[in-house]
Design an enzyme around this catalytic site. Structure first.
Site, PDB file in Angstrom:
ATOM      1  N   ASP A   1       0.845  -1.180   0.000  1.00 49.45           N
ATOM      2  CA  ASP A   1       0.000   0.000   0.000  1.00 49.45           C
ATOM      3  C   ASP A   1       0.889   1.240   0.000  1.00 49.45           C
ATOM      4  O   ASP A   1       2.110   1.155   0.132  1.00 49.45           O
ATOM      5  CB  ASP A   1      -0.974  -0.014   1.171  1.00 49.45           C
ATOM      6  CG  ASP A   1      -0.289  -0.018   2.523  1.00 49.45           C
ATOM      7  OD1 ASP A   1       0.915   0.288   2.599  1.00 49.45           O
ATOM      8  OD2 ASP A   1      -0.956  -0.323   3.529  1.00 49.45           O
ATOM      9  N   SER A   2       0.274   2.404  -0.144  1.00 49.43           N
ATOM     10  CA  SER A   2       1.063   3.620  -0.363  1.00 49.43           C
ATOM     11  C   SER A   2       1.525   4.292   0.917  1.00 49.43           C
ATOM     12  O   SER A   2       2.372   5.174   0.889  1.00 49.43           O
ATOM     13  CB  SER A   2       0.233   4.626  -1.158  1.00 49.43           C
ATOM     14  OG  SER A   2      -0.810   5.152  -0.348  1.00 49.43           O
ATOM     15  N   GLY A   3       0.938   3.894   2.043  1.00 53.47           N
ATOM     16  CA  GLY A   3       1.237   4.561   3.309  1.00 53.47           C
ATOM     17  C   GLY A   3       0.249   5.642   3.671  1.00 53.47           C
ATOM     18  O   GLY A   3       0.221   6.108   4.813  1.00 53.47           O
ATOM     19  N   GLY A   4      -0.573   6.067   2.714  1.00 53.78           N
ATOM     20  CA  GLY A   4      -1.476   7.190   2.949  1.00 53.78           C
ATOM     21  C   GLY A   4      -2.484   6.936   4.054  1.00 53.78           C
ATOM     22  O   GLY A   4      -2.706   7.789   4.920  1.00 53.78           O
TER      23      GLY A   4
ATOM     24  N   ASP B   1      -8.039  -7.263   0.784  1.00 51.91           N
ATOM     25  CA  ASP B   1      -7.095  -7.536   1.857  1.00 51.91           C
ATOM     26  C   ASP B   1      -7.740  -7.122   3.165  1.00 51.91           C
ATOM     27  O   ASP B   1      -8.607  -6.249   3.194  1.00 51.91           O
ATOM     28  CB  ASP B   1      -5.798  -6.740   1.676  1.00 51.91           C
ATOM     29  CG  ASP B   1      -5.987  -5.278   2.072  1.00 51.91           C
ATOM     30  OD1 ASP B   1      -5.625  -4.916   3.215  1.00 51.91           O
ATOM     31  OD2 ASP B   1      -6.521  -4.500   1.265  1.00 51.91           O
TER      32      ASP B   1
ATOM     33  N   CYS C   1     -12.694 -28.391   7.498  1.00 50.91           N
ATOM     34  CA  CYS C   1     -11.473 -27.627   7.271  1.00 50.91           C
ATOM     35  C   CYS C   1     -10.243 -28.533   7.327  1.00 50.91           C
ATOM     36  O   CYS C   1     -10.155 -29.439   8.163  1.00 50.91           O
ATOM     37  CB  CYS C   1     -11.359 -26.519   8.331  1.00 50.91           C
ATOM     38  SG  CYS C   1      -9.881 -25.493   8.165  1.00 50.91           S
TER      39      CYS C   1
ATOM     40  N   CYS D   1      -7.040 -27.404   7.822  1.00 44.95           N
ATOM     41  CA  CYS D   1      -5.893 -26.787   8.495  1.00 44.95           C
ATOM     42  C   CYS D   1      -5.434 -27.634   9.680  1.00 44.95           C
ATOM     43  O   CYS D   1      -6.186 -28.472  10.191  1.00 44.95           O
ATOM     44  CB  CYS D   1      -6.253 -25.365   8.958  1.00 44.95           C
ATOM     45  SG  CYS D   1      -7.169 -25.319  10.518  1.00 44.95           S
TER      46      CYS D   1
ATOM     47  N   CYS E   1      -7.698 -27.824  12.824  1.00 43.58           N
ATOM     48  CA  CYS E   1      -8.882 -28.679  12.724  1.00 43.58           C
ATOM     49  C   CYS E   1      -8.519 -30.153  12.572  1.00 43.58           C
ATOM     50  O   CYS E   1      -9.240 -31.034  13.057  1.00 43.58           O
ATOM     51  CB  CYS E   1      -9.749 -28.227  11.545  1.00 43.58           C
ATOM     52  SG  CYS E   1     -10.520 -26.610  11.805  1.00 43.58           S
TER      53      CYS E   1
ATOM     54  N   HIS F   1      -5.945 -21.331  10.966  1.00 43.94           N
ATOM     55  CA  HIS F   1      -7.315 -21.729  10.633  1.00 43.94           C
ATOM     56  C   HIS F   1      -8.066 -20.604   9.928  1.00 43.94           C
ATOM     57  O   HIS F   1      -8.720 -20.826   8.902  1.00 43.94           O
ATOM     58  CB  HIS F   1      -8.090 -22.138  11.891  1.00 43.94           C
ATOM     59  CG  HIS F   1      -9.555 -22.261  11.620  1.00 43.94           C
ATOM     60  ND1 HIS F   1     -10.113 -23.367  11.017  1.00 43.94           N
ATOM     61  CD2 HIS F   1     -10.573 -21.375  11.788  1.00 43.94           C
ATOM     62  CE1 HIS F   1     -11.411 -23.161  10.835  1.00 43.94           C
ATOM     63  NE2 HIS F   1     -11.719 -21.958  11.297  1.00 43.94           N
TER      64      HIS F   1
END
Length: 376
Positions: A93-96, A267, A305, A307, A310, A336
């Protein structure tokens, strides 16, 4: 392996899309969820374990990395991919947003933003040119324009001034980014909840020209109904043949609703942050592992699941290690949650490709409405 950045659409179902972004560091299957590695790590996870969940791309944070350990140091050490042992694509990301939300005593001008570090109070300046330089030093594959993101609610005049400043900064970001084959620069649409301001922003960004386009300025306090209301028109204002990225989203039903409205990338810190606080996402909604109802429960968090949490551990054990503040709790619950999010994206990609996204959505919401399994 491609030497260029490219995007292709493989199928659409309603407004939902599935396809792929190809980069020199690998393919990103869309719709894609990007785990957040704020300070060059997804907290409580090894990079290879993040990859094992199905993640194709990570997000790194310009603001945090420029302050510590600094972009210049990361560059000297071989770039962010080598530094954090992640050889696949990274978006920075730009930091803004962090400057606006975290930094103290900030001052906004046409040139950029001066601010004091939240770490040690040291003074810094971020401009479109400096943001592009930092992201170049980090070596990220997808770079975001430097923009201003006002918190909502805000009055229309404030949003309009901010959006037009961000569009001027977008043009400066494009010029400073230069010619970097294999790397992409994304523009960020602003305009709050206003249809005409979003249209003006999209037109300005299309005129500048970017490899991808983000919908910014949402998930900043406006609520899901208002966010979906914007996405009902905002995605269609952006080029159809470029990736569309909704920044900072979100909860599982936010993500499904965004994909239904034409978003390709998202995200959020939620799956990892929630894992560290005992909040668990499952097909049947959210549960809190610290609740006493799990104390004697030998069943997994989610029997569907794959993972390690689980496959290998009971709710009773996960309750115990969370209450005991053992580090393994953050590791297992984060794994998870990230697995749940990546399985969610894989399910949507398959449903869109097969033309059954509406049915998949109905099944998703129905399973969540059932709630968690009954206590023992």
């Amino acid at each position: 392996m491609t030497e260029r950045f490219s995007f292709r659409l493989d199928a659409t179902d309603g407004r939902a899309r599935t396809g792929a972004i190809d980069t020199p560091r690998g393919r990103i299957r869309t719709p894609a969820f990007m785990p957040v590695g704020t300070a060059a790590t997804v907290k409580a996870m090894l990079p290879e374990n993040v990859r094992a969940t199905g993640a194709d791309v990570l997000l790194g944070n310009t603001y945090h990395l420029m302050l510590r350990p600094t972009a210049e140091r990361i560059d000297r050490l071989g770039g962010l991919h080598r530094f954090m042992n992640w050889d696949r694509p990274i978006l920075t990301d730009s930091g803004g947003f962090q400057v606006m939300s975290l930094a103290g005593l900030r001052r906004l001008t046409e040139e950029g933003v001066t601010f004091k570090s939240h770490i040690d109070g040291s003074k810094h300046e971020l401009t479109p040119e400096r943001s592009m330089e930092i992201q170049r030093l980090l070596g990220s594959d997808i770079v975001m324009c430097f923009d201003e993101c006002p918190a909502l609610p805000a009055d229309r005049d404030r949003i309009a001034r901010s959006m037009r400043l961000s569009m001027r900064w977008a043009a400066r970001s494009r010029a400073a980014f230069g010619d970097r084959p294999g790397h992409a620069l994304f523009g960020i649409q602003q305009g709050g909840l206003e249809h005409d301001l979003r249209a003006e922003s999209a037109e300005a960004l299309r005129e500048i020209g970017f490899e991808g386009y983000a919908v910014g300025g949402l998930a900043v306090g406006e609520g899901q109904e208002a966010m979906f209301g914007v996405l009902d028109f905002a995605t269609d204002q952006l080029p159809e043949n470029k990736p569309r990225y909704l920044m900072g989203v979100g909860k599982p039903d936010d993500i499904v609703g965004a994909v239904a409205r034409g978003i390709d990338m998202m995200d959020c810190v939620l799956p990892s942050r929630s894992g560290r606080t005992g909040q668990v996402f499952t097909r049947h909604g959210q549960l809190n592992i610290k609740n006493a109802r799990h104390m004697d429960d030998p069943r997994p968090l989610d029997e569907a699941c794959s993972c390690p949490a689980c496959r290998n551990y009971s709710r009773a054990y996960l309750h115990h290690v969370f209450r005991s503040q053992e580090i393994i709790s953050s590791m297992l619950l984060t794994w998870h949650n990230l697995q749940f999010y990546q399985d969610l994206m894989a399910g949507m990609r398959a449903a869109i490709a097969e033309g059954r996204f509406a049915a998949w959505q109905s099944e998703f919401h129905a399973a969540r409405e059932q709630g968690d399994i009954d206590p023992m």
